[in-house]
Design an enzyme around this catalytic site. Structure first.
Site, PDB file in Angstrom:
ATOM      1  N   HIS A   1      89.627  82.489  45.073  1.00  0.00           N
ATOM      2  CA  HIS A   1      88.506  83.608  45.474  1.00  0.00           C
ATOM      3  C   HIS A   1      88.897  83.860  46.943  1.00  0.00           C
ATOM      4  O   HIS A   1      88.641  82.920  47.686  1.00  0.00           O
ATOM      5  CB  HIS A   1      87.264  83.296  45.149  1.00  0.00           C
TER       6      HIS A   1
ATOM      7  N   LYS B   1      78.241  86.707  57.432  1.00  0.00           N
ATOM      8  CA  LYS B   1      77.430  87.724  56.509  1.00  0.00           C
ATOM      9  C   LYS B   1      75.716  87.449  57.143  1.00  0.00           C
ATOM     10  O   LYS B   1      75.192  88.399  57.317  1.00  0.00           O
ATOM     11  CB  LYS B   1      77.583  87.255  55.119  1.00  0.00           C
TER      12      LYS B   1
END
Length: 919
Positions: free
Chosen positions: A150, A577
């Site tokens: 990922h 983030k």
């Protein structure tokens, strides 16, 4: 969009390759869609190229009109044409990297390629570094690279394989002694590959399973890593022997690869204990196949006869085992060819591993036999000319064992807490463990770990989730017995927020017998439990979390068995983030220093595991730069870095590229560990005024970032509407859900789709936003502050790397193109207000970066990278324009429209190939 570029002479062969491939693609377009398709693609391409050279509103409007007026069939072919062009560029650039390496190798010996192993060893010699210092450094050197799925490579395996073949043909075309007939034949093969590429479906029809991802990861071990890793070690040994002739060198296995694929269950319900077990079986199957292939080759080569040479007694004893392991039809017929007889035994025993008792029980048994052969060969082979194939196989067995790659297990702290809560309720220790204060949790967990009695009720019914958790730990115990303890050595705890998060894992390990307190008071522990510190708050709390654990006798006993070594993972995605890239990078750097200093007081060795992504918003960048950007004092602790799915093909698809990437990392690590690299040496000298400055910059940046991302009530609406976030979920590039809990909350959205969506819209916000406010806010306070920032850029590797990554992010971003995505936002007032904020910050960031670096344009100091970005931009632009129009049309449909969705997904895939990033 206006750009000027000074052409780099060294890239001339690359431009010629791109021109050749582009010409072939043009022929194929004409053949497939007639001159109409070719003319349309050329018209759009030239308009984009013109706009990049000099922006003209009339041409811009005409381009948009040209794109919106495309008929559906033509539109799809135009999208594919530009996407295929990027796959061709990517193949050409891979070959050019190989070409540049070969050019250095062909130069005079005094001209060494920068960051090569040879240049590093020569630096050691020129700086009079003593041999014992070098050997001690090698003995402590450790670099572990961990492949993950990922974000999965957006490009399909079949496309990657075509790229590999194209790069191989381009490499052959470089041969100076090609005849015209040979050249023609190669160019015909090249054309055929480009034609096959055009006729190959670039989208996956189905979402990959975890085992599909395992298969993709194993591809790189099979194709390149199995051979390249021992060659890197061999190069180090040969360069040392060449430059330090008086020393008998021992080069330990300092470079290894691990994997998360099939073991990473954080937020991925598809990774079960059965899937992890199957992963381990497939890894063993591959490595045994590789050993068998090499052993068969050795059996063919080593035809020595006892009528010609004298062999060792140990070798004769080895072949006496023929009757035990081989039936008559499998024995080597010539009794005098003793090495072949020995290899016949080894081949059969490798075949039987995991199947019958005749197979090797461990890789160490195979190594013993290989050393018998090597020692015997030394009796009769010329001493100055070692038979390197046998040494290479020995190194391979040492590196890969029977497990191929150490598999890390990862899960979310909340999952462990839920399981422990249920278990403790069942045995009446506490009704609601999860609701307890941290001190109470620690007291209960320590008491359980001090008690040798089991906790689980064997016949008790647990929830499916808790049963699966228990099965995972029993699977780890079984894996240690079946594949060796190196098969799984670390259990990572995502979202570690407190010491209890790690003790919970130890309790679960205790119930499976991986951690044990015996009745006589002795301990057993075979699993390193590692925290994953991700958010800004967790990074700040990290030192205190670890200090609390180091103060516990029960935890210290666990660590003592593991050689007083603690692994700590640092997440680059969620921190960015959560707080923006500049703040996250500083908090990560600061946490390493504080944890390192604290661990030193407890005499505990650390290994920091850097969870870097491929994209800039997730800590991406060149491998060697990643190593140098961390605190210099932590390099000696051992370095572990994720190699995420999206970068695997660019680094490990081709053997020469894989070698170069790992060579750069090795060279960097070796020089840094001996304090010879300028960057590493500077990394030790952080001026207090620099730290004060970055603290202020980070604070200003964090406030700016959070005021938009968390403070603006319309931000999430803007993000979901002004990017292809919704559509990315339909692109079959990974087995893991986009959100941890499949909810619409920002907190549950994974960092990968967060970065992916911003990258597609060319805003790349996670990679740079708010950095300008922090840097400019500090720099504009006075001329001395700006000079200080310039000094930090010149002398502090961490700051230098941060600034260069910000430059790269702004280069890849494109505000003019990004503005087109505003038309996707339903409320245009929200769109304009937030985009104006982003635009102002973009301009501010670019201005302060240029002041700090002293450059006229971004990335002036890295012309190759700059040219690559410029080369791609005119071809990415049409895909962005098409994407906006298609998403607009798709979202206006009352019913799902499969054809429109496929076109959108084609643009997403094409832009990913063009920018070489997903998430």
């Amino acid at each position: 969009m206006t750009t000027e570029l000074k052409v780099n002479d060294s890239s001339l062969p690359l431009r010629q390759d791109v021109k050749l491939l582009g010409k072939m693609l043009g022929e194929i377009l004409v053949d497939h869609g007639g001159s109409a398709l070719f003319d349309k693609v050329e018209k759009i391409r030239l308009m984009c190229k013109t706009l990049r050279a000099h922006f003209d509103q009339a041409i811009y409007d005409a381009l948009k009109e040209e794109i919106t007026s495309l008929s559906a069939p033509m539109r799809k072919q135009v999208i594919r044409a530009f996407s295929m062009y990027f796959h061709l560029i990517n193949a050409a650039e891979l070959n050019h990297r190989i070409r540049r390496r070969r050019q250095y190798q062909l130069e005079d010996e005094t001209i060494l390629q920068p960051n090569s192993i040879e240049s590093a060893i020569l630096s050691l010699k020129e700086n009079n570094i003593e041999e014992n210092v070098i050997q001690n450094t090698l003995n402590t050197l450790s670099l572990e690279l961990v492949i993950t799925a990922h974000p999965t490579e957006a490009t399909k395996r079949s496309i990657l394989e075509i790229q590999q073949r194209i790069a191989d043909i381009l490499k052959s075309l470089d041969h100076p002694l090609l005849t015209s007939r040979e050249r023609k034949k190669l160019e015909e093969s090249l054309f055929n590959e480009v034609s096959i590429l055009w006729q190959t479906d670039e989208l996956r029809q189905n979402k990959p399973t975890v085992l599909d991802e395992v298969r993709n990861g194993l591809y790189y071990f099979d194709q390149t890593l199995f051979d390249v890793l021992p060659e890197i070690h061999q190069e180090v040994a040969e360069c040392l022997e060449k430059n330090f002739t008086q020393t008998q060198w021992e080069v330990p296995n300092f470079l290894r690869f691990g994997s998360w694929i099939g073991g990473d269950r954080d937020g991925n319900p598809n990774v079960t204990h059965d899937v992890t077990w199957e992963t381990l079986i497939r890894q063993r199957r591959l490595v045994l196949k590789k050993y068998k292939t090499v052993l068969v080759d050795l059996m063919k080569r080593y035809s020595h006869s006892t009528s010609r040479v004298e062999v060792s007694n140990d070798l004769l004893k080895l072949i006496e085992q023929e009757d035990t392991y081989l039936t008559d039809d499998k024995k080597w017929p010539n009794k005098g060819e003793v090495y072949r007889r020995a290899f016949a035994i080894m081949i059969e025993r490798v075949k039987q591993v995991g199947k019958t008792d005749l197979g090797y029980k461990s890789a160490e048994e195979l190594l013993e036999d290989l050393f018998v052969v090597k020692t015997s060969l030394r009796k009769h082979h010329p001493a100055a000319h070692e038979l390197k194939i046998i040494q290479k196989l020995i190194r391979q067995v040492q590196l890969f064992g029977f497990h191929l790659a150490t598999l890390d297990i990862r899960n979310h702290s909340g999952e462990h807490e839920a399981a422990i809560t249920e278990i403790l309720r069942k045995v009446s220790i506490t009704e609601n463990y999860a609701a307890l204060q941290e001190e109470e949790k620690l007291k209960i967990l320590q008491n359980i770990l001090k008690d040798p009695r089991p906790l689980l009720l064997l016949n008790e019914d647990y929830s499916d989730e808790t049963q699966e958790m228990i099965k995972v730990f029993h699977m780890i115990k079984k894996a240690h017995e079946e594949f060796g303890k190196r098969s799984i050595t670390v259990y990572l705890v995502s979202m570690t927020k407190s010491p209890s998060d790690l003790l919970e894992v130890l309790v679960l390990a205790k119930e499976a017998g991986i951690y044990r307190l015996h009745a006589d008071g002795t301990f057993e522990s075979h699993l390193n439990v590692a925290p994953l510190l991700e958010t800004i708050d967790d990074l700040t709390a990290g030192p205190k979390i670890m200090e609390t654990l180091f103060e516990m006798a029960i935890y210290r006993n666990h660590l003592e068995i593991l050689g007083d070594q603690q692994e700590i993972m640092l997440g680059y995605s969620d921190g960015s983030k959560d707080g923006g890239t500049l703040t996250a990078n500083w908090k990560l750097y600061k946490a390493q220093i504080e944890i390192h200093e604290m661990a030193k007081r407890y005499q505990i060795g650390l290994k920091f595991f850097h969870g870097r992504g491929g994209s800039l918003g997730r800590g991406g960048g060149p491998l060697n730069k990643s190593i140098l950007s961390q605190p210099a004092e932590t390099i000696g602790d051992g370095v572990k870095i994720t190699e995420q799915g999206e970068v695997l093909s660019s680094r490990y698809l081709l053997e020469d590229i894989a070698y170069r990437s790992l060579e750069q990392a090795t060279s960097t690590l070796l020089l840094a560990a001996t304090h010879l690299s300028k960057e590493a040496d500077q990394g030790y000298h952080r001026e207090p005024v620099w730290v004060e400055a970055i603290e202020e910059i980070s604070s200003l940046s964090l406030t700016k970032y959070q005021s938009l991302v968390f403070g603006d009530p319309d931000f999430l609406t803007y993000f979901t509407e002004a990017t292809p976030l919704k559509e990315i979920g339909d692109l079959n590039i990974g087995s893991r859900p986009m959100s941890r809990k499949n909810q619409g909350r920002f907190e549950d959205l994974r960092a990968i789709p967060w970065v992916f969506a911003w990258t597609q819209s060319r805003q790349l916000l996670p990679a740079w936003y708010a950095a300008g406010t922090g840097l400019a806010g500090f720099g504009e306070k006075g001329e001395s502050n700006l000079r200080l920032l310039q000094q930090m850029y010149e002398k502090w590797p961490f700051f230098h790397s941060t600034i260069d990554n910000l430059q790269m992010a702004l280069m890849k971003a494109d505000i003019t193109t990004a503005r087109e995505y505003l038309t996707l936002v339903e409320d245009q007032k929200i769109a304009e207000r937030i985009f104006t904020n982003i635009l102002e910050e973009f301009d501010k960031t670019k201005e302060i970066l240029l002041k700090i670096t002293g450059d006229k344009e971004l990335l002036d100091h890295t012309p190759n990278i700059k040219e690559s970005v410029y080369r791609r931009n005119p071809y990415v632009d049409p895909l962005n324009f098409l994407q906006v129009e298609l998403i607009k049309e798709l979202r206006n449909q009352e019913a799902p429209n499969e054809d429109l969705l496929i076109e959108v997904l084609l643009t997403i895939s094409g832009i990913s190939a063009g920018l070489r990033n997903t998430g």
